[in-house]
Design a protein around this motif. Structure first.
Motif, PDB file in Angstrom:
ATOM      1  N   UNK A 154      35.976  32.322  -7.373  1.00  0.00           N
ATOM      2  CA  UNK A 154      36.145  32.241  -6.047  1.00  0.00           C
ATOM      3  C   UNK A 154      35.108  31.321  -5.534  1.00  0.00           C
ATOM      4  N   UNK A 155      33.901  31.491  -6.027  1.00  0.00           N
ATOM      5  CA  UNK A 155      32.736  30.661  -5.636  1.00  0.00           C
ATOM      6  C   UNK A 155      33.207  29.046  -5.736  1.00  0.00           C
ATOM      7  N   UNK A 156      33.568  28.810  -6.832  1.00  0.00           N
ATOM      8  CA  UNK A 156      33.680  27.465  -7.005  1.00  0.00           C
ATOM      9  C   UNK A 156      34.816  26.786  -6.407  1.00  0.00           C
ATOM     10  N   UNK A 166      35.685  27.945  -3.293  1.00  0.00           N
ATOM     11  CA  UNK A 166      35.487  27.583  -1.798  1.00  0.00           C
ATOM     12  C   UNK A 166      34.463  26.590  -1.546  1.00  0.00           C
ATOM     13  N   UNK A 167      33.516  26.292  -2.777  1.00  0.00           N
ATOM     14  CA  UNK A 167      33.046  24.844  -2.877  1.00  0.00           C
ATOM     15  C   UNK A 167      33.649  23.810  -2.975  1.00  0.00           C
ATOM     16  N   UNK A 168      34.837  23.678  -3.853  1.00  0.00           N
ATOM     17  CA  UNK A 168      35.939  22.814  -3.658  1.00  0.00           C
ATOM     18  C   UNK A 168      36.368  22.562  -2.229  1.00  0.00           C
ATOM     19  N   UNK A 169      37.145  23.312  -1.863  1.00  0.00           N
ATOM     20  CA  UNK A 169      37.577  23.368  -0.475  1.00  0.00           C
ATOM     21  C   UNK A 169      36.547  22.792   0.480  1.00  0.00           C
ATOM     22  N   UNK A 170      35.344  23.220   0.490  1.00  0.00           N
ATOM     23  CA  UNK A 170      34.398  22.874   1.408  1.00  0.00           C
ATOM     24  C   UNK A 170      33.876  21.292   1.478  1.00  0.00           C
ATOM     25  N   UNK A 171      33.898  20.968  -0.202  1.00  0.00           N
ATOM     26  CA  UNK A 171      33.645  19.379  -0.410  1.00  0.00           C
ATOM     27  C   UNK A 171      34.699  18.700   0.251  1.00  0.00           C
ATOM     28  N   UNK A 207      29.998  21.162   5.892  1.00  0.00           N
ATOM     29  CA  UNK A 207      28.727  20.979   5.735  1.00  0.00           C
ATOM     30  C   UNK A 207      28.013  22.658   5.398  1.00  0.00           C
ATOM     31  N   UNK A 208      28.198  23.491   6.443  1.00  0.00           N
ATOM     32  CA  UNK A 208      27.566  24.599   6.516  1.00  0.00           C
ATOM     33  C   UNK A 208      28.115  25.572   5.460  1.00  0.00           C
ATOM     34  N   UNK A 209      29.442  25.361   4.965  1.00  0.00           N
ATOM     35  CA  UNK A 209      29.758  26.173   3.894  1.00  0.00           C
ATOM     36  C   UNK A 209      29.220  25.964   2.641  1.00  0.00           C
ATOM     37  N   UNK A 210      28.805  24.513   2.398  1.00  0.00           N
ATOM     38  CA  UNK A 210      28.188  24.262   1.248  1.00  0.00           C
ATOM     39  C   UNK A 210      26.825  24.602   1.139  1.00  0.00           C
ATOM     40  N   UNK A 211      26.216  24.563   2.406  1.00  0.00           N
ATOM     41  CA  UNK A 211      24.852  24.989   2.368  1.00  0.00           C
ATOM     42  C   UNK A 211      24.772  26.518   2.096  1.00  0.00           C
ATOM     43  N   UNK A 220      26.968  28.271   0.353  1.00  0.00           N
ATOM     44  CA  UNK A 220      27.353  28.752  -1.129  1.00  0.00           C
ATOM     45  C   UNK A 220      26.286  27.976  -2.079  1.00  0.00           C
ATOM     46  N   UNK A 221      25.961  26.823  -1.793  1.00  0.00           N
ATOM     47  CA  UNK A 221      24.867  26.363  -2.886  1.00  0.00           C
ATOM     48  C   UNK A 221      23.599  25.906  -2.143  1.00  0.00           C
ATOM     49  N   UNK A 222      23.457  24.858  -1.325  1.00  0.00           N
ATOM     50  CA  UNK A 222      22.033  24.494  -0.749  1.00  0.00           C
ATOM     51  C   UNK A 222      22.315  23.329   0.239  1.00  0.00           C
ATOM     52  N   UNK A 223      21.103  23.120   0.965  1.00  0.00           N
ATOM     53  CA  UNK A 223      21.337  22.116   2.027  1.00  0.00           C
ATOM     54  C   UNK A 223      21.234  20.655   1.184  1.00  0.00           C
ATOM     55  N   UNK A 224      20.588  20.734  -0.020  1.00  0.00           N
ATOM     56  CA  UNK A 224      20.450  19.210  -0.758  1.00  0.00           C
ATOM     57  C   UNK A 224      21.899  18.995  -1.335  1.00  0.00           C
ATOM     58  N   UNK A 225      22.547  19.825  -1.846  1.00  0.00           N
ATOM     59  CA  UNK A 225      23.983  19.761  -2.403  1.00  0.00           C
ATOM     60  C   UNK A 225      24.769  19.459  -1.120  1.00  0.00           C
ATOM     61  N   UNK A 226      24.705  19.925  -0.093  1.00  0.00           N
ATOM     62  CA  UNK A 226      25.622  19.656   1.233  1.00  0.00           C
ATOM     63  C   UNK A 226      25.334  18.022   1.575  1.00  0.00           C
ATOM     64  N   UNK A 227      24.113  17.823   1.397  1.00  0.00           N
ATOM     65  CA  UNK A 227      23.581  16.308   1.975  1.00  0.00           C
ATOM     66  C   UNK A 227      23.930  15.380   0.888  1.00  0.00           C
TER      67      UNK A 227
END
Length: 394
Positions: free
Chosen positions: A39-41, A43-48, A310-314, A316-323
């Protein structure tokens, strides 16, 4: 040792039901952990996809706005936050955790951050206002930077936000750096730099007054730094203040600061007097009035799509990953511009795209290693707990 095995066998024969229950419980735990990871990955894929698609389309439409006759700095700043009303219907689809029946029945359970206490309303209001004002100033500095700098110089300076974010993430978010993460940062920065240096922009700094060029240079650097600080502070707020890992928390963090930023842009639009030129700008727009309005509307909508990603990746993952994902879109936009604006696509742009993809894969591989290590540690912990329950007779 034979005595130990006989005792274990006797225990299993005496309590077969308990043994089957324990095996079933372990199987369910393993299944739930696997579903949670999937589920996490997902969500991460959708946010990307949201981030890349939203930012790429918004940048292309922003270029269309300026190419066809738009020139309002405050309007270009306003549309970056004014599209938040399109997100309001999502509140009914994703209610907040405090209002859902499931959360009310389980209000004694800890949330995903292991905390029970919820933030005060006054604290959230101050937080949203602070983020809204920071977003307004940051967007305005980017608008002035694009106005006073050649596109090549502007893009190169924007790429520095990844380095700023790495610095802020280290001090504010306790971000750990490995060889793969460092490799990813270097590759994506080089990719953006290649793209900027090879830009086909005909504008040159010699055609811009030296005073405005320096102002544009400084404002773009400050904007990159402030945007990186904005991302790191947002991650810190989720961890320390909001303490909620839900889609409704993402909506709140996007809608309320965007409302504050929109109000700030409206004040700036009227205070600067640019509102007087908007009617003439719409009438002189080369593709017509309807196209002018629809361009601004879709710029606003796509920036909201970008912000949700952007906020979803922050979260679920981190601000660095989102950037990092945001920087990945820099070489993607020229590829799309080939199809929509008939730009030239040369070898340097192709190398920049390949370097960006390489850097992205490097970062994802590091997360794969971290996930694999976490599963191994959890399995070792389970073995240790099981060994503690055994009776050893010497």
């Amino acid at each position: 040792m034979e005595i130990v095995q006989e005792l274990q066998l006797q225990t299993t024969e005496k309590n077969p039901h308990k043994n089957r229950t324990s095996v079933f419980y372990q199987h369910q735990q393993k299944k739930q952990a696997m579903l949670k990871r999937y589920r996490k990955w997902l969500c991460v894929s959708v946010y990307i996809i949201f981030l890349l698609a939203g930012q790429s389309v918004a940048v292309l439409l922003g270029r269309l706005y300026f190419d066809e006759g738009g020139n309002s700095k405050w309007m270009s700043t306003l549309v970056q936050s004014a599209g938040f009303p399109v997100l309001l219907p999502l509140f009914f689809c994703f209610p907040s955790s405090s209002s859902s029946p499931q959360s009310k029945s389980n209000n004694t359970n800890k949330d995903s951050f292991g905390k029970k206490n919820k933030p005060k309303v006054s604290t959230l209001i101050l937080l949203y206002i602070a983020f809204g004002l920071l977003l307004t100033g940051d967007n305005l500095m980017y608008s002035y930077g694009l106005l006073y700098l050649p596109v090549s110089t502007y893009s190169l300076l924007c790429a520095t936000q990844l380095a700023f974010n790495a610095l802020f993430s280290y001090f504010l978010n306790s971000q750990k750096f490995t060889a793969f993460i460092f490799n990813s940062l270097v590759l994506l920065t080089i990719s953006a730099a290649l793209l900027a240096i090879n830009s086909d922009d005909s504008g040159d700094s010699s055609g811009i007054p030296r005073g405005k060029y320096i102002i544009g240079f400084l404002l773009t650097v400050f904007a990159s730094g402030f945007f990186s600080l904005y991302l790191s502070l947002m991650q810190l707020s989720f961890d320390k203040v909001i303490k909620e890992n839900t889609f409704s928390a993402i909506l709140n963090m996007q809608i309320y600061p965007s409302l504050v930023a929109t109000l700030g842009c409206v004040v700036g639009l009227f205070a600067s007097g640019e509102w007087k030129t908007l009617l003439n700008e719409m009438q002189s727009y080369q593709k017509g009035r309807v196209s002018y309005v629809m361009t601004l509307v879709w710029i606003a909508v796509t920036w909201q799509v970008f912000s949700i990603g952007m906020i979803g990746l922050i979260l679920e993952m981190s601000s660095l990953f989102s950037n990092l994902i945001s920087t990945l879109s820099l070489p993607i936009v020229p590829v799309l511009a080939v199809f929509f604006f008939h730009d030239k696509f040369n070898g340097v742009k192709a190398v920049a795209l390949l370097l960006a993809i390489w850097g992205f894969i490097s970062y994802i591989y590091q997360h794969y290693l971290d996930d694999k290590k976490a599963k191994a540690d959890k399995r070792d912990d389970g073995i240790e707990e099981a060994s503690k329950g055994e009776v050893e007779i010497c």
